[in-house]
Design an enzyme around this catalytic site. Structure first.
Site, PDB file in Angstrom:
ATOM      1  N   LYS A   1      13.177 160.756  19.711  1.00  0.00           N
ATOM      2  CA  LYS A   1      14.305 161.335  20.444  1.00  0.00           C
ATOM      3  C   LYS A   1      15.569 160.562  20.104  1.00  0.00           C
ATOM      4  O   LYS A   1      15.610 159.335  20.246  1.00  0.00           O
ATOM      5  CB  LYS A   1      14.017 161.200  21.940  1.00  0.00           C
ATOM      6  CG  LYS A   1      14.269 162.427  22.772  1.00  0.00           C
ATOM      7  CD  LYS A   1      13.806 162.138  24.192  1.00  0.00           C
ATOM      8  CE  LYS A   1      14.147 163.253  25.119  1.00  0.00           C
ATOM      9  NZ  LYS A   1      13.834 162.895  26.509  1.00  0.00           N
TER      10      LYS A   1
HETATM   11  C1  E4P Z   1      14.153 165.544  28.850  1.00  0.00           C
HETATM   12  O1  E4P Z   1      13.840 165.258  27.731  1.00  0.00           O
HETATM   13  C2  E4P Z   1      14.956 164.671  29.700  1.00  0.00           C
HETATM   14  O2  E4P Z   1      14.425 163.396  29.599  1.00  0.00           O
HETATM   15  C3  E4P Z   1      14.935 165.085  31.145  1.00  0.00           C
HETATM   16  O3  E4P Z   1      14.604 166.447  31.264  1.00  0.00           O
HETATM   17  C4  E4P Z   1      16.172 164.713  31.911  1.00  0.00           C
HETATM   18  O4  E4P Z   1      16.075 165.226  33.220  1.00  0.00           O
HETATM   19  P1  E4P Z   1      17.040 164.761  34.412  1.00  0.00           P
HETATM   20  O5  E4P Z   1      18.390 165.318  34.184  1.00  0.00           O
HETATM   21  O6  E4P Z   1      16.395 165.346  35.644  1.00  0.00           O
HETATM   22  O7  E4P Z   1      17.018 163.266  34.390  1.00  0.00           O
END
Ligand code: E4P
Length: 217
Positions: free
Chosen positions: A83
């Site tokens: 990522k």
């Molecule tokens: C996905 O890859 C993200 O890590 C995640 O969905 C972020 O979610 P949040 O905005 O609830 O922290």
């Protein structure tokens, strides 16, 4: 639509895996912090549990650093998706890492133009953050719809991974729009099975069954 679980909680992933509905997992630095575990240890355990892509996030801000961290994270298991953030440096890292045949999830996407660039850079997944746009009184789902249209217009193969999902309604809307994947916290995925009328109906059936005095086993 594929289901990824947005957590680094092993027990929660195992619980959902038993139903065979976990197509992958996403983590981020906040979720690793919440787990209280070492990133490599916990990510390895997740990869052993789930066959699909498991996203592990880099921390560096420059492309060179992201590439180095990504290569290190990719050593954990074959199903690691690296990522990287949707910055200019992140796009450069994406290009390099996908060029090496690795899966890359470009995260923190908040606009259709960002998603277009990620697809041009060869991203495996683009992660538009729905909930965080809703928090700004915008409609995160509009972004999913825009990216779907743009990717379909040109046949980009980058998968739309609807992220920052906060509710069962987000899951339904993402599926209706045609997101390829949705990543959601375990609680949201489990809530999809709930309906007040199901509970009410079951309660009435059980009360009537008791009156029959019968047993099945
Ligand atoms: C996905 O890859 C993200 O890590 C995640 O969905 C972020 O979610 P949040 O905005 O609830 O922290």
């Amino acid at each position: 639509m594929k289901f990824f679980v947005d957590t680094a909680d092993i027990d929660a992933i195992r619980d959902l895996s038993e139903l065979g509905i976990v197509d992958g997992v996403t983590t981020n630095p906040s979720l690793i912090m919440k787990s209280g575990r070492d990133i490599k240890e916990v990510t390895k355990e997740i990869c052993d549990l789930v066959d699909g892509p498991v996203s592990a996030e880099t921390i560096a801000l420059d492309a060179e650093g992201m590439v180095a961290e990504g290569r290190e994270l990719a050593k954990i298991a074959d199903n690691i998706a690296i990522k990287v953030p949707l910055t200019w440096e992140g796009l450069k890292a994406c290009k390099t890492l996908t060029g090496e045949g690795r899966m890359v999830n470009v995260t923190l996407c908040f606009s259709a133009n960002q998603a277009l660039l990620a697809a041009k850079a060869g991203a495996t997944f683009i992660s538009p953050f729905i909930g965080r746009l809703d928090d700004l009184n915008l409609d995160g789902m509009d972004l999913i719809a825009e990216i779907r249209q743009i990717y379909d217009n040109y046949g980009f193969e980058t998968e739309i991974l609807a992220a920052s999902i906060r509710s069962v309604n987000h899951m339904k809307q993402a599926a209706l729009i045609g997101a390829d994947v949705a990543t959601a916290p375990p609680g949201v995925i489990k809530s999809m099975a709930s309906h007040v009328m199901t509970d009410k109906g079951l309660d009435a059936f059980l009360k009537d069954w008791e009156k029959t005095g019968q047993k099945i086993l």
